[in-house]
Design a protein around this motif. Structure first.
Motif, mmCIF file in Angstrom:
data_model
loop_
_atom_site.group_PDB
_atom_site.id
_atom_site.type_symbol
_atom_site.label_atom_id
_atom_site.label_comp_id
_atom_site.label_asym_id
_atom_site.label_seq_id
_atom_site.Cartn_x
_atom_site.Cartn_y
_atom_site.Cartn_z
ATOM 1 N N GLY A 69 0.845 -1.196 0.000
ATOM 2 C CA GLY A 69 0.000 0.000 0.000
ATOM 3 C C GLY A 69 0.871 1.232 0.000
ATOM 4 N N ASP A 70 0.659 2.111 0.972
ATOM 5 C CA ASP A 70 1.466 3.328 1.085
ATOM 6 C C ASP A 70 2.645 3.167 2.027
ATOM 7 N N LEU A 118 -4.764 3.862 13.720
ATOM 8 C CA LEU A 118 -4.281 3.629 15.081
ATOM 9 C C LEU A 118 -3.169 4.607 15.420
ATOM 10 N N GLY A 119 -3.086 4.963 16.672
ATOM 11 C CA GLY A 119 -2.040 5.888 17.088
ATOM 12 C C GLY A 119 -1.927 5.937 18.590
ATOM 13 N N LEU A 120 -0.972 6.706 19.058
ATOM 14 C CA LEU A 120 -0.750 6.895 20.490
ATOM 15 C C LEU A 120 -0.661 8.381 20.778
ATOM 16 N N ALA A 137 4.562 0.194 19.279
ATOM 17 C CA ALA A 137 3.426 0.091 20.184
ATOM 18 C C ALA A 137 2.116 -0.044 19.418
ATOM 19 N N ILE A 138 2.003 0.656 18.287
ATOM 20 C CA ILE A 138 0.788 0.551 17.473
ATOM 21 C C ILE A 138 0.641 -0.854 16.920
ATOM 22 N N ARG A 139 1.736 -1.422 16.444
ATOM 23 C CA ARG A 139 1.670 -2.777 15.900
ATOM 24 C C ARG A 139 1.226 -3.770 16.974
ATOM 25 N N GLN A 151 -1.849 -1.843 7.739
ATOM 26 C CA GLN A 151 -3.145 -2.051 8.380
ATOM 27 C C GLN A 151 -3.344 -1.049 9.507
ATOM 28 N N ALA A 152 -2.309 -0.796 10.283
ATOM 29 C CA ALA A 152 -2.411 0.182 11.363
ATOM 30 C C ALA A 152 -2.706 1.565 10.803
#
Length: 629
Positions: A47-48, A108-110, A159-161, A102-103
């Motif tokens: 993807g990107d 997804l984030g922190l 951490a996101i993964r 996918q994240a």
């Protein structure tokens, strides 16, 4: 691969050390965080999300380091390719890239506060107080050439993964049905009936025909090649080789003897018995009883002890552990009993039953020993000088034999020896000095050149030279006919015995009992009960046990015997399930292992699905470019 992925997302977050975090750039495809060196060439795109050539190279180098540690030596690029390391690294990077994509898609984030908290928890950044230290943070990052913003971005992505991995596998438990099946599998035992077919069953073997022997020889010609032989001349230089006892005078021997008389003196030794009492009063009463006529043995018995309990043995004064006991014991007469002694372990009385007087070896008896020791000491002192004189003689053009002869050393010639230390007649040269290193060096050098000396321990040298090289060659059949006949015969026995075993197995499959076959062959049928998976049974061998559990009840099989010269034909007579097998009978460590394996299987499926959703492209040219630097 996914087991490593799980660790990357879990263990790295829980126990993050900076070095592992830096390496996570390479192993899990965190893109766009490191630039320079190989430029921005993309190796993997999902993807990107992109993985740069630098990321691939770092991952590759890390894997090389890990494999080198496992093998104990640095592996080459060619060896790495043969081991498939390039493909392993690429697979890891693709898995990391699709998870990161996918994240990104999920948003997804922190928060910055959470990233700051995770950073503060990193033990690598703690100062003397045990708390997060800004100066320590900046110092550690500078040591590995990383910017703080790169670290924080990397920390966030790891951490996101983890959030994705935990969503897939956290809370998973292994079904009881599966665990019970495991318990049944692991606890099963079997009863096996078998015949061990000996080589004599197909012997004697006729002499091979000329055609058969020639064909065998041609097929196995490499086995009979004559190895490369080398003629080696060596000169050993150790103190023993140059020691000259005759040069040591009688006066030197006498002076050494007188200066070291204690070395030739055996001190007085005494046979001592020691009886310890609970109180001084008890010891005093025992002494009074002895004075009144009681024997030492009677007193020992009255204390509930045997004579072996009170013996210290025949020892010298310096070896008696208690100084008070030593003083009294070595002042007693033979068979005398002491008064009460205040010993280290309580009040006691002593008896000395034998005295061996001090003795000294006379000079004539030890003169030769002293002479040899002095000669060796002098040889050790001048050893380096002899070494230098040998080197000077070689530098002046003298041969190894001439240089050795000049210094009174022996030049030993080995006319022909192969790399393993064998001569052409098969004799193993066990007396070669520094054999392993000498042979290694001798087969790596060229003929007729002077080589660096091999060290012998810390006080010797081994000079050597290769005088002649006999190249490796093929032998004619007539040269090794006896060996070829013996090998052909052994192979023929094995082949015929294997065929016989297969014939018997077919008879069993057709309904003939093992008892009937055993009687026909005059063999004894053997029965082995309680055979369990994974054991190395002395009669069946580990391969035999594996074969036994590879068939069902009533089925048969053939396997080579553990001795290597027989064949085993077996039949599984009975299969027993373990009593009380249940999920609870699987140990906790086993449950954890199965749970981890199932979680990894789910992660495998997740990554496979993500690879189908996001177009993954691989730039092989960029991979090669990354490895060319």
């Amino acid at each position: 691969m996914l087991d490593s992925l799980r660790k990357a997302a879990g263990t790295w977050v829980a126990k993050l050390l900076l070095l592992l975090l830096v390496l996570s750039f390479a192993v899990w495809g965190i893109s766009g965080q490191m630039t320079g060196g190989l430029g921005s060439t993309t190796v993997v795109a999902a993807g990107d999300t992109e993985v740069s050539a630098m990321d691939y190279r770092l991952a590759y180098d890390r894997q090389i380091s890990l494999m080198s540690q496992r093998f104990g030596s640095r592996i080459t690029r060619e060896q790495a390719s043969a081991l498939g390391i390039d493909a392993q690294v690429l697979s890891q990077l693709v898995a990391g890239a699709v998870l990161d994509e996918q994240a990104r898609k999920m948003g997804l984030g922190l928060s910055k506060d959470r990233i700051a908290a995770l950073t503060a928890e990193d033990p690598a950044f703690r100062g003397p107080s045990g708390q997060f230290d800004r100066n320590q943070f900046e110092f550690v990052l500078s040591q590995v050439g990383m910017r703080p913003e790169d670290y924080l971005k990397n920390r966030e992505q790891v951490a996101i993964r983890q959030q994705i991995v935990e969503a897939v596998s956290d809370g998973m438990s292994v079904p009881d049905t599966f665990l019970r099946a495991v318990a049944l599998y692991q606890g099963e035992d079997r009863t096996v009936e078998f015949l061990a077919l000996p080589p004599s069953l197909v012997q004697p073997i006729e002499e091979p025909s000329k055609e058969a022997l020639s064909a065998w020889f041609e097929e196995n010609k490499a086995r009979y090649e004559a190895p490369e032989y080398r003629k080696i001349v060596y000169v050993k230089l150790e103190p023993d080789d140059i020691a000259d006892p005759a040069a040591i005078t009688d006066e030197q021997v006498r002076e050494d003897y007188e200066s070291r008389q204690s070395a030739y003196t055996t001190p007085e030794r005494r046979e001592i018995e020691q009886l310890v009492f609970a109180t001084t009063e008890a010891a005093q009463q025992a002494h009074e009883r002895i004075s009144a006529g009681a024997s030492f043995e009677e007193i020992v018995a009255s204390e509930g002890k045997s004579m072996d309990d009170v013996k210290l043995g025949r020892i010298e004064k310096s070896r008696v552990g208690d100084p008070a006991v030593a003083e009294v014991a070595f002042d007693l007469q033979k068979n005398a009993v002491s008064g009460v002694v205040d010993g280290a372990f309580g009040p006691l009385i002593l008896r000395v039953t034998d005295i061996v007087a001090e003795s000294m070896e006379p000079l004539p008896q030890v003169a030769d020993q002293i002479r040899n020791e002095l000669a060796l000491a002098e040889a050790s002192r001048v050893l380096l000088d002899v070494h230098d004189r040998y080197e000077d003689a070689r530098a002046a053009g003298e041969t190894i034999e001439e240089a050795a002869g000049r210094l009174g050393l022996e030049a030993v010639a080995v006319d022909a020896v192969d790399r393993s230390g064998q001569t052409p007649d098969g004799t193993v040269l066990n007396d070669l000095p520094e054999s392993a290193q000498l042979l290694k060096e001798a087969f790596e050098t060229e003929a007729d050149i002077e080589n660096p000396a091999i060290n012998i321990g810390s006080s010797g040298f081994l000079f050597y030279e290769v005088k002649d090289v006999t190249p490796r060659r093929e032998r004619a059949l007539d040269e090794v006919r006896d060996r070829v006949v013996a090998d052909w015969t052994s192979a023929e026995i094995a082949s015929r015995l294997s065929a016989k075993a297969r014939e018997i197995e077919k008879q069993i499959a057709d309904g003939t009992s093992l008892d009937t076959i055993a009687a026909e062959l005059s063999l004894e049928k053997q029965i082995k009960r309680g055979v369990r998976r994974g054991v190395d049974d002395p009669e069946l061998g580990s391969a035999g046990v594996t074969a036994v559990f590879g068939v069902g009840q009533g089925d048969s099989g053939v396997v080579p015997g553990p001795t290597g010269d027989n064949q085993i034909v077996f039949m599984v007579a009975e299969v027993f399930e373990p009593a009380g097998a249940s999920a609870e009978s699987v140990p906790p460590e086993g449950r954890t292992e199965y749970q981890s394996g199932m979680a990894d299987d789910l992660l495998d499926q997740l990554v496979a699905r993500l690879q189908g959703e996001y177009a993954v492209t691989v730039n092989r040219n960029a991979m090669q470019q990354a490895l060319s630097f």
